[in-house]
Scaffold this motif. Structure first.
Motif, PDB file in Angstrom:
ATOM      1  N   GLU A 197     -56.273  26.879 -32.971  1.00 30.15           N
ATOM      2  CA  GLU A 197     -57.659  26.464 -33.187  1.00 30.15           C
ATOM      3  C   GLU A 197     -58.029  25.330 -32.238  1.00 30.15           C
ATOM      4  N   ALA A 198     -57.098  24.417 -32.017  1.00 22.86           N
ATOM      5  CA  ALA A 198     -57.338  23.311 -31.088  1.00 22.86           C
ATOM      6  C   ALA A 198     -57.367  23.790 -29.643  1.00 22.86           C
ATOM      7  N   ARG A 244     -39.831  32.484 -37.638  1.00 19.58           N
ATOM      8  CA  ARG A 244     -40.833  32.977 -38.583  1.00 19.58           C
ATOM      9  C   ARG A 244     -40.724  32.270 -39.926  1.00 19.58           C
ATOM     10  N   GLY A 245     -41.847  31.812 -40.414  1.00 16.03           N
ATOM     11  CA  GLY A 245     -41.911  31.100 -41.683  1.00 16.03           C
ATOM     12  C   GLY A 245     -43.303  30.530 -41.845  1.00 16.03           C
ATOM     13  N   ASN A 246     -43.729  30.320 -43.093  1.00 15.59           N
ATOM     14  CA  ASN A 246     -45.097  29.885 -43.352  1.00 15.59           C
ATOM     15  C   ASN A 246     -45.455  28.577 -42.646  1.00 15.59           C
ATOM     16  N   ALA A 247     -44.528  27.620 -42.624  1.00 22.28           N
ATOM     17  CA  ALA A 247     -44.815  26.335 -41.990  1.00 22.28           C
ATOM     18  C   ALA A 247     -45.101  26.513 -40.498  1.00 22.28           C
ATOM     19  N   ASN A 248     -44.291  27.327 -39.826  1.00 24.21           N
ATOM     20  CA  ASN A 248     -44.509  27.565 -38.398  1.00 24.21           C
ATOM     21  C   ASN A 248     -45.787  28.342 -38.151  1.00 24.21           C
ATOM     22  N   PHE A 249     -46.105  29.298 -39.016  1.00 21.51           N
ATOM     23  CA  PHE A 249     -47.341  30.052 -38.861  1.00 21.51           C
ATOM     24  C   PHE A 249     -48.561  29.155 -39.059  1.00 21.51           C
ATOM     25  N   GLN A 250     -48.480  28.227 -40.021  1.00 17.84           N
ATOM     26  CA  GLN A 250     -49.593  27.307 -40.243  1.00 17.84           C
ATOM     27  C   GLN A 250     -49.797  26.397 -39.031  1.00 17.84           C
ATOM     28  N   TRP A 251     -48.691  25.898 -38.464  1.00 14.97           N
ATOM     29  CA  TRP A 251     -48.802  25.058 -37.278  1.00 14.97           C
ATOM     30  C   TRP A 251     -49.323  25.857 -36.091  1.00 14.97           C
ATOM     31  N   LEU A 252     -48.902  27.104 -35.995  1.00  9.12           N
ATOM     32  CA  LEU A 252     -49.390  27.963 -34.914  1.00  9.12           C
ATOM     33  C   LEU A 252     -50.906  28.102 -35.006  1.00  9.12           C
ATOM     34  N   ASP A 253     -51.424  28.359 -36.201  1.00 16.15           N
ATOM     35  CA  ASP A 253     -52.870  28.498 -36.390  1.00 16.15           C
ATOM     36  C   ASP A 253     -53.611  27.210 -36.054  1.00 16.15           C
ATOM     37  N   ILE A 254     -53.062  26.086 -36.474  1.00 14.85           N
ATOM     38  CA  ILE A 254     -53.693  24.795 -36.194  1.00 14.85           C
ATOM     39  C   ILE A 254     -53.747  24.533 -34.681  1.00 14.85           C
ATOM     40  N   MET A 255     -52.628  24.800 -34.011  1.00 19.19           N
ATOM     41  CA  MET A 255     -52.565  24.575 -32.565  1.00 19.19           C
ATOM     42  C   MET A 255     -53.476  25.541 -31.811  1.00 19.19           C
ATOM     43  N   ARG A 289     -52.050  29.761 -24.287  1.00 10.85           N
ATOM     44  CA  ARG A 289     -52.806  28.954 -23.325  1.00 10.85           C
ATOM     45  C   ARG A 289     -52.863  29.625 -21.961  1.00 10.85           C
ATOM     46  N   ARG A 290     -51.713  30.100 -21.481  1.00 12.72           N
ATOM     47  CA  ARG A 290     -51.676  30.749 -20.177  1.00 12.72           C
ATOM     48  C   ARG A 290     -52.477  32.051 -20.185  1.00 12.72           C
ATOM     49  N   ALA A 291     -52.420  32.778 -21.291  1.00 11.11           N
ATOM     50  CA  ALA A 291     -53.181  34.026 -21.394  1.00 11.11           C
ATOM     51  C   ALA A 291     -54.679  33.746 -21.374  1.00 11.11           C
ATOM     52  N   ALA A 292     -55.106  32.724 -22.107  1.00 11.97           N
ATOM     53  CA  ALA A 292     -56.532  32.390 -22.164  1.00 11.97           C
ATOM     54  C   ALA A 292     -57.061  32.013 -20.784  1.00 11.97           C
ATOM     55  N   ILE A 293     -56.311  31.222 -20.043  1.00 10.92           N
ATOM     56  CA  ILE A 293     -56.737  30.819 -18.704  1.00 10.92           C
ATOM     57  C   ILE A 293     -56.726  32.011 -17.756  1.00 10.92           C
ATOM     58  N   ALA A 294     -55.751  32.908 -17.903  1.00 14.57           N
ATOM     59  CA  ALA A 294     -55.594  34.049 -16.988  1.00 14.57           C
ATOM     60  C   ALA A 294     -56.701  35.086 -17.131  1.00 14.57           C
ATOM     61  N   LEU A 295     -57.351  35.140 -18.294  1.00 16.01           N
ATOM     62  CA  LEU A 295     -58.405  36.129 -18.511  1.00 16.01           C
ATOM     63  C   LEU A 295     -59.656  35.785 -17.706  1.00 16.01           C
ATOM     64  N   LYS A 296     -60.335  36.824 -17.245  1.00 11.40           N
ATOM     65  CA  LYS A 296     -61.663  36.656 -16.674  1.00 11.40           C
ATOM     66  C   LYS A 296     -62.644  36.321 -17.798  1.00 11.40           C
ATOM     67  N   PRO A 297     -63.817  35.794 -17.476  1.00 13.49           N
ATOM     68  CA  PRO A 297     -64.836  35.615 -18.512  1.00 13.49           C
ATOM     69  C   PRO A 297     -65.103  36.955 -19.227  1.00 13.49           C
ATOM     70  N   GLY A 298     -65.031  36.934 -20.553  1.00 13.92           N
ATOM     71  CA  GLY A 298     -65.225  38.155 -21.333  1.00 13.92           C
ATOM     72  C   GLY A 298     -63.992  39.031 -21.439  1.00 13.92           C
ATOM     73  N   GLY A 299     -62.873  38.616 -20.824  1.00 12.59           N
ATOM     74  CA  GLY A 299     -61.641  39.391 -20.887  1.00 12.59           C
ATOM     75  C   GLY A 299     -60.996  39.314 -22.264  1.00 12.59           C
ATOM     76  N   THR A 300     -60.092  40.256 -22.546  1.00 14.72           N
ATOM     77  CA  THR A 300     -59.525  40.378 -23.889  1.00 14.72           C
ATOM     78  C   THR A 300     -58.001  40.337 -23.881  1.00 14.72           C
ATOM     79  N   LEU A 301     -57.447  39.554 -24.800  1.00 11.26           N
ATOM     80  CA  LEU A 301     -56.008  39.492 -25.049  1.00 11.26           C
ATOM     81  C   LEU A 301     -55.698  40.315 -26.288  1.00 11.26           C
ATOM     82  N   ARG A 302     -54.729  41.218 -26.187  1.00 16.53           N
ATOM     83  CA  ARG A 302     -54.307  42.046 -27.322  1.00 16.53           C
ATOM     84  C   ARG A 302     -52.807  41.855 -27.525  1.00 16.53           C
ATOM     85  N   ILE A 303     -52.422  41.534 -28.761  1.00 12.86           N
ATOM     86  CA  ILE A 303     -51.016  41.262 -29.088  1.00 12.86           C
ATOM     87  C   ILE A 303     -50.570  42.171 -30.212  1.00 12.86           C
ATOM     88  N   GLY A 304     -49.535  42.974 -29.974  1.00 15.40           N
ATOM     89  CA  GLY A 304     -48.936  43.812 -31.013  1.00 15.40           C
ATOM     90  C   GLY A 304     -47.504  43.370 -31.266  1.00 15.40           C
TER      91      GLY A 304
END
Length: 222
Positions: free
Chosen positions: A171-172, A158-169, A125-140
């Protein structure tokens, strides 16, 4: 007052013999698939934010290459002037940047070393707000693709349940979820070949609408 988890993280990341905290610009470029031909076009006269940049001499390397890039490094544990023009010793999730950076790079920092799911969500969330319009977040070094035991005392559960919740959150939160990218480079460790990329809306009004959407989510969960 620093709690036990925070103290453990500080001691872990301050002990440079235990963990790599000085990854060179060339490794960032290799993992994020940024060629020498494109690095100047990407960063010249731009602003770059490192999340947990540690001792990585990114500012020094860019200055040497005559790439005029203003680098900020937000790292709660390490203060190294060679990494950035501005070093902020703070948890990135507690920052309040808005529409400021053209690029945000997080390499083996967050969300891998987020203590829980909500901390990881706050990072996005903080990364998305911090980016300029058209800016890019890269995570390795994303927790989804880093396997085996980690030496760090605190890391994303790390675990499938947490990864699924991460994806759901995500997307929202982000509306468009990050892209999973793979770097086909045989010189890289297999887990380093996986990375994420997310680009903010290019139209300023759309970016502002996203910022307001995320801010509402933040307010609801306080």
């Amino acid at each position: 007052m620093m709690n036990q988890n925070q103290k453990g993280q500080r001691d872990f990341f301050s002990a440079t013999k235990m963990v790599a905290t000085g990854r060179p610009l060339s490794l960032y470029m290799k993992i994020f698939q940024i060629s020498h031909r494109n690095i100047k076009k990407l960063l010249h006269n731009k602003k770059l934010l490192l999340v947990g940049g540690g001792h990585s001499q990114i500012q020094r390397a860019l200055d040497f290459a005559k790439i005029n890039c203003d680098v900020t490094n937000v790292d709660p544990f390490i203060n190294d002037a060679r990494s950035a023009r501005t070093v902020i010793n703070q948890d990135f999730t507690n920052t309040n940047f808005e529409n400021e950076f053209d690029e945000i790079w997080a390499l083996y920092s967050l969300p891998l070393y987020s203590p829980d799911l909500m901390h990881a969500i706050k990072f996005y969330r903080r990364a998305a707000i911090a980016l300029k319009p058209g800016g890019t977040l890269r995570i390795g070094g994303h927790p989804k693709w880093v396997h085996g035991a980690l030496l760090a005392p605190v890391h994303f559960p790390r675990g499938n349940a947490n990864f699924q919740w991460l994806d759901i959150m995500l997307e929202a939160t982000l509306v468009i979820t990050p892209q999973h990218k793979i770097t086909f480079d045989t010189t890289l460790h297999p887990e380093s070949c996986h990375w994420e990329k997310w680009t903010a809306p290019k139209i300023p009004a759309a970016k502002q609408a996203l910022n307001e959407h995320i801010q509402k989510l933040i307010q609801r969960q306080r």
